[in-house]
Design an enzyme around this catalytic site. Structure first.
Site, PDB file in Angstrom:
ATOM      1  N   HIS A   1       4.410   3.372  -5.047  1.00 44.94           N
ATOM      2  CA  HIS A   1       3.846   4.433  -4.592  1.00 44.94           C
ATOM      3  C   HIS A   1       1.929   4.429  -5.282  1.00 44.94           C
ATOM      4  O   HIS A   1       1.449   4.788  -4.903  1.00 44.94           O
ATOM      5  CB  HIS A   1       4.478   6.290  -5.345  1.00 44.94           C
ATOM      6  CG  HIS A   1       4.028   6.689  -6.001  1.00 44.94           C
ATOM      7  ND1 HIS A   1       4.921   5.508  -7.505  1.00 44.94           N
ATOM      8  CD2 HIS A   1       3.147   6.799  -7.145  1.00 44.94           C
ATOM      9  CE1 HIS A   1       4.424   6.286  -8.689  1.00 44.94           C
ATOM     10  NE2 HIS A   1       3.299   6.721  -8.965  1.00 44.94           N
TER      11      HIS A   1
HETATM   12  C1  UD1 Z   1       0.155  11.230  -8.223  1.00 40.48           C
HETATM   13  C2  UD1 Z   1      -0.496  10.854 -10.241  1.00 40.48           C
HETATM   14  C3  UD1 Z   1       0.396   9.508  -9.994  1.00 40.48           C
HETATM   15  C4  UD1 Z   1       1.557   9.764 -10.086  1.00 40.48           C
HETATM   16  C5  UD1 Z   1       1.815  10.222  -8.374  1.00 40.48           C
HETATM   17  C6  UD1 Z   1       3.607  10.073  -8.555  1.00 40.48           C
HETATM   18  C7  UD1 Z   1      -2.808  11.393  -9.785  1.00 40.48           C
HETATM   19  C8  UD1 Z   1      -4.051   9.677  -9.812  1.00 40.48           C
HETATM   20  N1  UD1 Z   1      -1.695  10.480  -9.007  1.00 40.48           N
HETATM   21  O1  UD1 Z   1      -0.154  10.231  -7.147  1.00 40.48           O
HETATM   22  O2  UD1 Z   1      -0.033   8.728 -11.521  1.00 40.48           O
HETATM   23  O3  UD1 Z   1       2.818   8.565 -10.863  1.00 40.48           O
HETATM   24  O4  UD1 Z   1       1.416  11.228  -8.276  1.00 40.48           O
HETATM   25  O5  UD1 Z   1       4.086  10.489  -6.794  1.00 40.48           O
HETATM   26  O6  UD1 Z   1      -2.742  11.425 -10.451  1.00 40.48           O
HETATM   27  N2  UD1 Z   1       0.707  13.975  -0.043  1.00 40.48           N
HETATM   28  C9  UD1 Z   1       1.306  14.478   0.183  1.00 40.48           C
HETATM   29  N3  UD1 Z   1       1.978  15.834   0.231  1.00 40.48           N
HETATM   30  C10 UD1 Z   1       1.434  15.491  -1.122  1.00 40.48           C
HETATM   31  C11 UD1 Z   1       1.151  15.769  -2.394  1.00 40.48           C
HETATM   32  C12 UD1 Z   1       0.652  14.492  -1.605  1.00 40.48           C
HETATM   33  O7  UD1 Z   1       1.796  13.896   1.381  1.00 40.48           O
HETATM   34  O8  UD1 Z   1       2.889  17.097  -1.059  1.00 40.48           O
HETATM   35  C13 UD1 Z   1       0.070  12.604   0.119  1.00 40.48           C
HETATM   36  C14 UD1 Z   1      -1.557  12.845   0.705  1.00 40.48           C
HETATM   37  O9  UD1 Z   1      -1.791  12.454   1.282  1.00 40.48           O
HETATM   38  C15 UD1 Z   1      -2.530  12.577  -1.180  1.00 40.48           C
HETATM   39  C16 UD1 Z   1      -1.799  11.088  -1.368  1.00 40.48           C
HETATM   40  O10 UD1 Z   1      -0.030  11.151  -0.569  1.00 40.48           O
HETATM   41  O11 UD1 Z   1      -3.692  11.893  -0.394  1.00 40.48           O
HETATM   42  C17 UD1 Z   1      -1.842  10.728  -2.839  1.00 40.48           C
HETATM   43  O12 UD1 Z   1      -1.122  12.143  -3.233  1.00 40.48           O
HETATM   44  P1  UD1 Z   1      -2.021  12.744  -4.891  1.00 40.48           P
HETATM   45  O13 UD1 Z   1      -2.007  13.661  -5.718  1.00 40.48           O
HETATM   46  O14 UD1 Z   1      -3.342  11.852  -4.913  1.00 40.48           O
HETATM   47  O15 UD1 Z   1      -2.178  11.205  -5.624  1.00 40.48           O
HETATM   48  P2  UD1 Z   1      -0.650  10.606  -5.760  1.00 40.48           P
HETATM   49  O16 UD1 Z   1      -0.734   9.127  -4.853  1.00 40.48           O
HETATM   50  O17 UD1 Z   1       1.104  11.702  -5.276  1.00 40.48           O
END
Ligand code: UD1
Length: 371
Positions: free
Chosen positions: A214
């Site tokens: 991811h």
């Molecule tokens: C985050 C953490 C990462 C961790 C990962 C575990 C940061 C910088 N990154 O990354 O360290 O390893 O979580 O999963 O904090 N999204 C959904 N549903 C959700 C949440 C997110 O669809 O419930 C999608 C959205 O499109 C969003 C993308 O995932 O824009 C990224 O989510 P984000 O929380 O920014 O970072 P992760 O890649 O999940």
């Protein structure tokens, strides 16, 4: 004296770290633990299922921040968390890991206490001192800055202590306590045996590998991801590859039209199902931080699809090999595992299921001495 302790969670890897701390906090009569969920992760599969599996209570406060750019998300968390600080004026704020919620809440707390007559709330960082030395990773920015702000720094491995000392943090703030993520793993391993995930996915022990990916640097660039997929396609001719896919990764696959039909793609799994899948896997391919630690404890070979790790103990003592991004190297390392060349691990110090106990004892003694 009575103390209010806020424990912050925001994203998936926070839940299994915070759960044992929250449970331990409740054992101290003089402490009121408050659970704050920033809402960084909000999908049921990335959030609620972990509350159910880990028996975490409904958060006292849900900030509902959601997704955005790093600055939007971090800024929004700070704005909302400051309101909670104002409402509760807590004695201590405990942040775990290295996600955006970790730094945003630590920074909001540091700002909140500016100019106050006493240095409160105390900021405690659990999983301090880990360093990839790769400033392009958002997690590296989050952990470094959180460590600068924290009063109590709890480390999972000795490299953490060494890094903090090198960076000028004084040793009286640093406590080597072990790994709270392993507290959860050890306490739920037995219960995970009851999961039916292998039957649901029609899998048999050892006959499959688990893949998780991811990280933006791996999944956001089409060419990088295509290279990984070429390697996985070759590997899939020898062993099934099960891939619980993160929403971010799924979005990228769809956007780039990448072919994944040689993988057994599943939605993200809950804690107990994923643990069962790990325990019975032949080996694991991952770019996650926590899974490098879990595989070390479970003695399952782990190939880390990154150029570095902030968790060197998993390589020095554990089952982890940093295999990088080169498709040929990945295929070669998998070949070695399948031909029986398996790395066996030793348990790092204090990964014994008691890290949260140590943290709470130290933190609340600290508060007593201060007051
Ligand atoms: C985050 C953490 C990462 C961790 C990962 C575990 C940061 C910088 N990154 O990354 O360290 O390893 O979580 O999963 O904090 N999204 C959904 N549903 C959700 C949440 C997110 O669809 O419930 C999608 C959205 O499109 C969003 C993308 O995932 O824009 C990224 O989510 P984000 O929380 O920014 O970072 P992760 O890649 O999940």
């Amino acid at each position: 004296m009575h103390y209010t302790a806020i424990v912050v969670v925001g994203a998936r890897p926070n839940f299994m770290k915070a759960a044992p701390i929250f449970t331990q906090c409740k054992k101290f009569h003089e402490v009121t633990p408050i659970l704050v969920h920033t809402g960084q992760h909000y999908d049921k599969e990335l959030s609620r299922v972990f509350f159910d599996d880990l028996k975490l209570p409904k958060p006292n406060f849900y900030l509902g921040v959601g997704s955005g750019t790093h600055s939007e998300q971090s800024g929004q968390i700070m704005i909302e968390f400051e309101k909670i600080l104002g409402k509760l004026d807590p004695d201590i704020v405990v942040v775990v890991g290295d996600v955006n919620s970790t730094l945003a809440c630590a920074l909001a707390t540091a700002k909140y206490r500016c100019g106050k007559h006493k240095y409160s709330p105390v900021i405690a960082h659990v999983e301090a001192g880990l360093r990839s030395n790769d400033w392009h990773m958002p997690e590296e920015v989050n952990r470094r800055l959180t460590d600068v702000l924290a009063d109590l720094l709890f480390t999972t491995e000795l490299s953490g202590q060494e890094n903090l000392i090198k960076e000028g943090i004084t040793s009286d703030k640093i406590y080597h306590v072990g790994n709270v993520m392993i507290d959860s793993l050890l306490s739920y391993k037995k219960q995970a045996e009851k999961s039916r995930i292998l039957e649901q996915l029609k899998l048999k022990k050892i006959e499959y590998a688990v893949l998780t990916m991811h990280r933006p640097e791996n999944v956001d660039v089409k060419e990088t991801m295509a290279g990984f997929l070429a390697a996985f396609e070759k590997i899939s001719k020898s062993i099934k590859i099960v891939f619980p896919v993160h929403p971010r990764t799924k979005k990228m696959f769809d956007q780039h039209g990448l072919k994944t039909d040689f993988l057994r793609v599943t939605p993200p799994l809950g804690y107990l199902d994923f643990l069962k899948l790990l325990v019975n896997a032949n080996f694991v391919l991952t770019d996650s931080g926590g899974i490098q630690e879990e595989t070390t404890v479970l003695n399952i070979p782990c190939l880390t699809l990154r150029e570095n790790t902030e968790r060197p103990v998993t390589v020095d003592k554990g089952t982890n090999i940093i295999v990088g991004k080169d498709p040929d190297s990945i295929v070669e390392q998998v070949g070695k595992i399948l031909s029986g060349e398996r790395k066996h691990g030793q348990m790092p110090e204090f990964w014994d299921g008691k890290a949260a106990q140590r943290i709470c004892k130290i933190a609340f003694n600290y508060l007593k001495v201060q007051n």
